[in-house]
Design a protein around this motif. Sequence first.
Motif, PDB file in Angstrom:
ATOM      1  N   PHE A 318       0.827  -1.223   0.000  1.00 33.58           N
ATOM      2  CA  PHE A 318       0.000   0.000   0.000  1.00 33.58           C
ATOM      3  C   PHE A 318       0.852   1.261   0.000  1.00 33.58           C
ATOM      4  O   PHE A 318       0.510   2.249   0.617  1.00 33.58           O
ATOM      5  CB  PHE A 318      -1.102  -0.007   1.071  1.00 33.58           C
ATOM      6  N   PHE A 319       1.954   1.173  -0.775  1.00 35.54           N
ATOM      7  CA  PHE A 319       2.858   2.316  -0.873  1.00 35.54           C
ATOM      8  C   PHE A 319       3.049   2.763  -2.317  1.00 35.54           C
ATOM      9  O   PHE A 319       3.100   1.938  -3.230  1.00 35.54           O
ATOM     10  CB  PHE A 319       4.233   1.949  -0.295  1.00 35.54           C
ATOM     11  N   GLN A 320       3.165   4.075  -2.485  1.00 37.38           N
ATOM     12  CA  GLN A 320       3.477   4.666  -3.779  1.00 37.38           C
ATOM     13  C   GLN A 320       4.731   5.515  -3.614  1.00 37.38           C
ATOM     14  O   GLN A 320       4.769   6.422  -2.785  1.00 37.38           O
ATOM     15  CB  GLN A 320       2.311   5.535  -4.275  1.00 37.38           C
ATOM     16  N   ASN A 321       5.752   5.177  -4.392  1.00 38.41           N
ATOM     17  CA  ASN A 321       6.992   5.960  -4.396  1.00 38.41           C
ATOM     18  C   ASN A 321       6.928   7.038  -5.444  1.00 38.41           C
ATOM     19  O   ASN A 321       6.423   6.790  -6.538  1.00 38.41           O
ATOM     20  CB  ASN A 321       8.148   5.051  -4.848  1.00 38.41           C
ATOM     21  N   VAL A 322       7.489   8.220  -5.148  1.00 38.65           N
ATOM     22  CA  VAL A 322       7.621   9.230  -6.207  1.00 38.65           C
ATOM     23  C   VAL A 322       9.000   9.864  -6.116  1.00 38.65           C
ATOM     24  O   VAL A 322       9.502  10.110  -5.019  1.00 38.65           O
ATOM     25  CB  VAL A 322       6.546  10.341  -6.110  1.00 38.65           C
ATOM     26  N   SER A 323       9.596  10.102  -7.270  1.00 40.68           N
ATOM     27  CA  SER A 323      10.852  10.846  -7.300  1.00 40.68           C
ATOM     28  C   SER A 323      10.532  12.301  -7.656  1.00 40.68           C
ATOM     29  O   SER A 323       9.757  12.569  -8.572  1.00 40.68           O
ATOM     30  CB  SER A 323      11.791  10.265  -8.355  1.00 40.68           C
ATOM     31  N   TYR A 324      11.157  13.230  -6.904  1.00 43.22           N
ATOM     32  CA  TYR A 324      10.932  14.651  -7.220  1.00 43.22           C
ATOM     33  C   TYR A 324      12.227  15.260  -7.767  1.00 43.22           C
ATOM     34  O   TYR A 324      12.387  16.485  -7.758  1.00 43.22           O
ATOM     35  CB  TYR A 324      10.463  15.416  -5.960  1.00 43.22           C
ATOM     36  N   ALA A 325      13.127  14.401  -8.271  1.00 48.93           N
ATOM     37  CA  ALA A 325      14.459  14.853  -8.708  1.00 48.93           C
ATOM     38  C   ALA A 325      14.383  15.982  -9.730  1.00 48.93           C
ATOM     39  O   ALA A 325      15.259  16.843  -9.780  1.00 48.93           O
ATOM     40  CB  ALA A 325      15.237  13.673  -9.272  1.00 48.93           C
ATOM     41  N   ASN A 326      13.338  15.976 -10.550  1.00 47.10           N
ATOM     42  CA  ASN A 326      13.211  17.027 -11.577  1.00 47.10           C
ATOM     43  C   ASN A 326      12.512  18.278 -11.048  1.00 47.10           C
ATOM     44  O   ASN A 326      12.371  19.253 -11.763  1.00 47.10           O
ATOM     45  CB  ASN A 326      12.446  16.479 -12.785  1.00 47.10           C
ATOM     46  N   LEU A 327      12.075  18.236  -9.777  1.00 47.16           N
ATOM     47  CA  LEU A 327      11.358  19.387  -9.221  1.00 47.16           C
ATOM     48  C   LEU A 327      12.201  20.175  -8.218  1.00 47.16           C
ATOM     49  O   LEU A 327      12.033  21.380  -8.058  1.00 47.16           O
ATOM     50  CB  LEU A 327      10.076  18.920  -8.512  1.00 47.16           C
ATOM     51  N   SER A 328      13.062  19.467  -7.491  1.00 45.62           N
ATOM     52  CA  SER A 328      13.781  20.125  -6.406  1.00 45.62           C
ATOM     53  C   SER A 328      15.091  19.411  -6.101  1.00 45.62           C
ATOM     54  O   SER A 328      15.160  18.182  -6.192  1.00 45.62           O
ATOM     55  CB  SER A 328      12.890  20.108  -5.150  1.00 45.62           C
ATOM     56  N   PRO A 329      16.127  20.189  -5.721  1.00 42.20           N
ATOM     57  CA  PRO A 329      17.401  19.558  -5.362  1.00 42.20           C
ATOM     58  C   PRO A 329      17.454  19.159  -3.876  1.00 42.20           C
ATOM     59  O   PRO A 329      18.451  18.637  -3.403  1.00 42.20           O
ATOM     60  CB  PRO A 329      18.424  20.673  -5.637  1.00 42.20           C
ATOM     61  N   GLU A 330      16.354  19.396  -3.172  1.00 38.25           N
ATOM     62  CA  GLU A 330      16.352  19.179  -1.721  1.00 38.25           C
ATOM     63  C   GLU A 330      16.593  17.711  -1.357  1.00 38.25           C
ATOM     64  O   GLU A 330      16.152  16.805  -2.058  1.00 38.25           O
ATOM     65  CB  GLU A 330      14.972  19.598  -1.184  1.00 38.25           C
ATOM     66  N   ASN A 331      17.243  17.512  -0.220  1.00 38.52           N
ATOM     67  CA  ASN A 331      17.477  16.170   0.299  1.00 38.52           C
ATOM     68  C   ASN A 331      16.132  15.542   0.710  1.00 38.52           C
ATOM     69  O   ASN A 331      15.255  16.241   1.206  1.00 38.52           O
ATOM     70  CB  ASN A 331      18.411  16.327   1.510  1.00 38.52           C
ATOM     71  N   ASP A 332      15.992  14.230   0.553  1.00 38.49           N
ATOM     72  CA  ASP A 332      14.652  13.660   0.795  1.00 38.49           C
ATOM     73  C   ASP A 332      14.228  13.706   2.264  1.00 38.49           C
ATOM     74  O   ASP A 332      13.045  13.853   2.572  1.00 38.49           O
ATOM     75  CB  ASP A 332      14.430  12.281   0.130  1.00 38.49           C
ATOM     76  N   ARG A 333      15.200  13.609   3.175  1.00 37.63           N
ATOM     77  CA  ARG A 333      14.824  13.714   4.609  1.00 37.63           C
ATOM     78  C   ARG A 333      14.368  15.143   4.924  1.00 37.63           C
ATOM     79  O   ARG A 333      13.366  15.353   5.615  1.00 37.63           O
ATOM     80  CB  ARG A 333      15.993  13.337   5.503  1.00 37.63           C
ATOM     81  N   THR A 334      15.109  16.126   4.383  1.00 35.37           N
ATOM     82  CA  THR A 334      14.744  17.518   4.635  1.00 35.37           C
ATOM     83  C   THR A 334      13.380  17.815   4.023  1.00 35.37           C
ATOM     84  O   THR A 334      12.529  18.458   4.641  1.00 35.37           O
ATOM     85  CB  THR A 334      15.783  18.474   3.980  1.00 35.37           C
ATOM     86  N   LEU A 335      13.190  17.330   2.787  1.00 36.96           N
ATOM     87  CA  LEU A 335      11.929  17.633   2.104  1.00 36.96           C
ATOM     88  C   LEU A 335      10.743  16.992   2.819  1.00 36.96           C
ATOM     89  O   LEU A 335       9.698  17.634   3.006  1.00 36.96           O
ATOM     90  CB  LEU A 335      11.968  17.178   0.640  1.00 36.96           C
ATOM     91  N   SER A 336      10.897  15.740   3.257  1.00 40.18           N
ATOM     92  CA  SER A 336       9.730  15.095   3.893  1.00 40.18           C
ATOM     93  C   SER A 336       9.375  15.832   5.182  1.00 40.18           C
ATOM     94  O   SER A 336       8.195  15.952   5.517  1.00 40.18           O
ATOM     95  CB  SER A 336       9.959  13.602   4.126  1.00 40.18           C
ATOM     96  N   GLU A 337      10.382  16.343   5.880  1.00 38.09           N
ATOM     97  CA  GLU A 337      10.078  17.129   7.099  1.00 38.09           C
ATOM     98  C   GLU A 337       9.402  18.445   6.727  1.00 38.09           C
ATOM     99  O   GLU A 337       8.418  18.853   7.329  1.00 38.09           O
ATOM    100  CB  GLU A 337      11.356  17.383   7.904  1.00 38.09           C
ATOM    101  N   ARG A 338       9.936  19.098   5.676  1.00 37.03           N
ATOM    102  CA  ARG A 338       9.352  20.383   5.265  1.00 37.03           C
ATOM    103  C   ARG A 338       7.894  20.200   4.819  1.00 37.03           C
ATOM    104  O   ARG A 338       7.014  20.989   5.178  1.00 37.03           O
ATOM    105  CB  ARG A 338      10.188  20.991   4.132  1.00 37.03           C
ATOM    106  N   LEU A 339       7.649  19.139   4.056  1.00 37.14           N
ATOM    107  CA  LEU A 339       6.277  18.921   3.581  1.00 37.14           C
ATOM    108  C   LEU A 339       5.328  18.630   4.748  1.00 37.14           C
ATOM    109  O   LEU A 339       4.164  19.025   4.728  1.00 37.14           O
ATOM    110  CB  LEU A 339       6.223  17.759   2.583  1.00 37.14           C
ATOM    111  N   THR A 340       5.852  17.935   5.757  1.00 35.40           N
ATOM    112  CA  THR A 340       5.001  17.642   6.927  1.00 35.40           C
ATOM    113  C   THR A 340       4.632  18.940   7.631  1.00 35.40           C
ATOM    114  O   THR A 340       3.469  19.188   7.963  1.00 35.40           O
ATOM    115  CB  THR A 340       5.753  16.706   7.904  1.00 35.40           C
ATOM    116  N   ILE A 341       5.647  19.784   7.813  1.00 33.86           N
ATOM    117  CA  ILE A 341       5.433  21.013   8.592  1.00 33.86           C
ATOM    118  C   ILE A 341       4.701  22.080   7.779  1.00 33.86           C
ATOM    119  O   ILE A 341       3.725  22.667   8.235  1.00 33.86           O
ATOM    120  CB  ILE A 341       6.799  21.544   9.101  1.00 33.86           C
ATOM    121  N   GLU A 342       5.158  22.307   6.529  1.00 34.92           N
ATOM    122  CA  GLU A 342       4.603  23.433   5.756  1.00 34.92           C
ATOM    123  C   GLU A 342       3.362  23.048   4.952  1.00 34.92           C
ATOM    124  O   GLU A 342       2.448  23.851   4.781  1.00 34.92           O
ATOM    125  CB  GLU A 342       5.654  23.962   4.770  1.00 34.92           C
ATOM    126  N   THR A 343       3.358  21.830   4.430  1.00 29.01           N
ATOM    127  CA  THR A 343       2.280  21.448   3.512  1.00 29.01           C
ATOM    128  C   THR A 343       1.214  20.623   4.216  1.00 29.01           C
ATOM    129  O   THR A 343       0.098  20.493   3.731  1.00 29.01           O
ATOM    130  CB  THR A 343       2.881  20.632   2.330  1.00 29.01           C
TER     131      THR A 343
END
Length: 386
Positions: A318-343
């Motif tokens: 029940f998991f879907q993986n997505v790569s955002y490599a073409n959208l942002s250079p952000e590290n995946d740990r940093t981005l997942s935290e940012r998305l949790t907090i900001e989005t």
Amino acid sequence: MFLKSGMQSKLPRVGTTIFTKMSKLAEEHQAINLAQGFPEFDCAPELQVLVDKYVRSGKNQYAPMAGVMALREAISQKIFTSSSHEYHPESEITITSGATEALFVAISTVVQRGDEVIVFEPAYDSYVPAIELNGGIPVFVTLDPQYETIDWNVVASKISPQTRAILVNTPHNPTGNVWKASDLQHLAALAEENGLFVISDEVYEHIVFDGRQHISASSIPGLAERTFACGSFGKTFHTTGWKLGYCLAPAKLTAEFRKIHQYVVFSVVTPIQFAVAEHLAEPEHYLKLSEFYERKRNLFFDAINDIGFITRPSEGSFFQNVSYANLSPENDRTLSERLTIETGVASIPVSAFYDNITDFKTLRFCFAKNDDTLLRAAEALHKVVW
Ligand code: PMP
Ligand code: GLN
């Protein structure tokens, strides 16, 4: 208190799991939790009634060490129907505290100090600590989070005289890949040729999409005799909190497995074992699960499809993986935290499933959620400033 020898960690590289960490962060920020993998919906009402029935009828003392016989018989019947392989309830099936215990005990049963164990990464987080606690050495076959095929020559090249076992997981967490018959054939050939044990994590066995079939290691001649196949009712019946799982293995292997299982937990929750045994009698209860989750996979995938991720639909789990490599250079740990907090949407950074790789620019979303939750998450993800 003064400790004479000091406190030496047995797992110096391990901290709190990423699932705990991201669920906590989601709670703190009231984010939609598509991080830790657990269903948002409840189990079937008839299963709840059965648990109630067995609690009220006094099935509340220790279960037999190997598990309630009615449940072992029901599992044996179920496996025989799906794979024609007969596991004897008395000597080849053990009920465990979730697949986590089954995997831990299976690893402890075969891994001796200095043994190497082949592990495909990305890997579920409990495998490597279990190997290391037993003095084993994980040897990684590193796959891209979006991998489509396994190069079995690479796998073969990792095998040495010290290799004791190979750990496999299909349907796979976190990539959502489902192994094909040819993968199982390669695995069987390699395991036979090198005398390896196989530890097979099959917790998502009933969640496969687009007409695919889950092929259990227990169904392949040459594999079953060396395999510990680990399953979980947590995924199948939306009951992750019950921690009810099992291990299937030939009698000789099971005898050794039980020597450890009996001192890890002795036995597991009695009334729930009776309830699940009765619920299993109706195959509809698990055979409809793929269809149920395929619809959710489609809903979520379609709802995020125009964001610009590099992705393809999950094949199972029940998991879907997505790569955002073409959208942002952000590290995946940093981005997942940012998305949790900001989005307000929590996910798991896929680099957490790797030993040494710190950034794959890939996030894992769990779609075991209500449709409304999935649509709200997708809407929020459209607003991310990359
Ligand atoms: N293996 C995999 C691949 C998993 O995703 C999980 C849990 N989500 C487990 C094992 C553990 O299963 P359980 O909760 O039954 O211990
Ligand atoms: N298996 C679940 C996942 O992958 C989490 C289980 C846990 O929290 N340990 O998200």
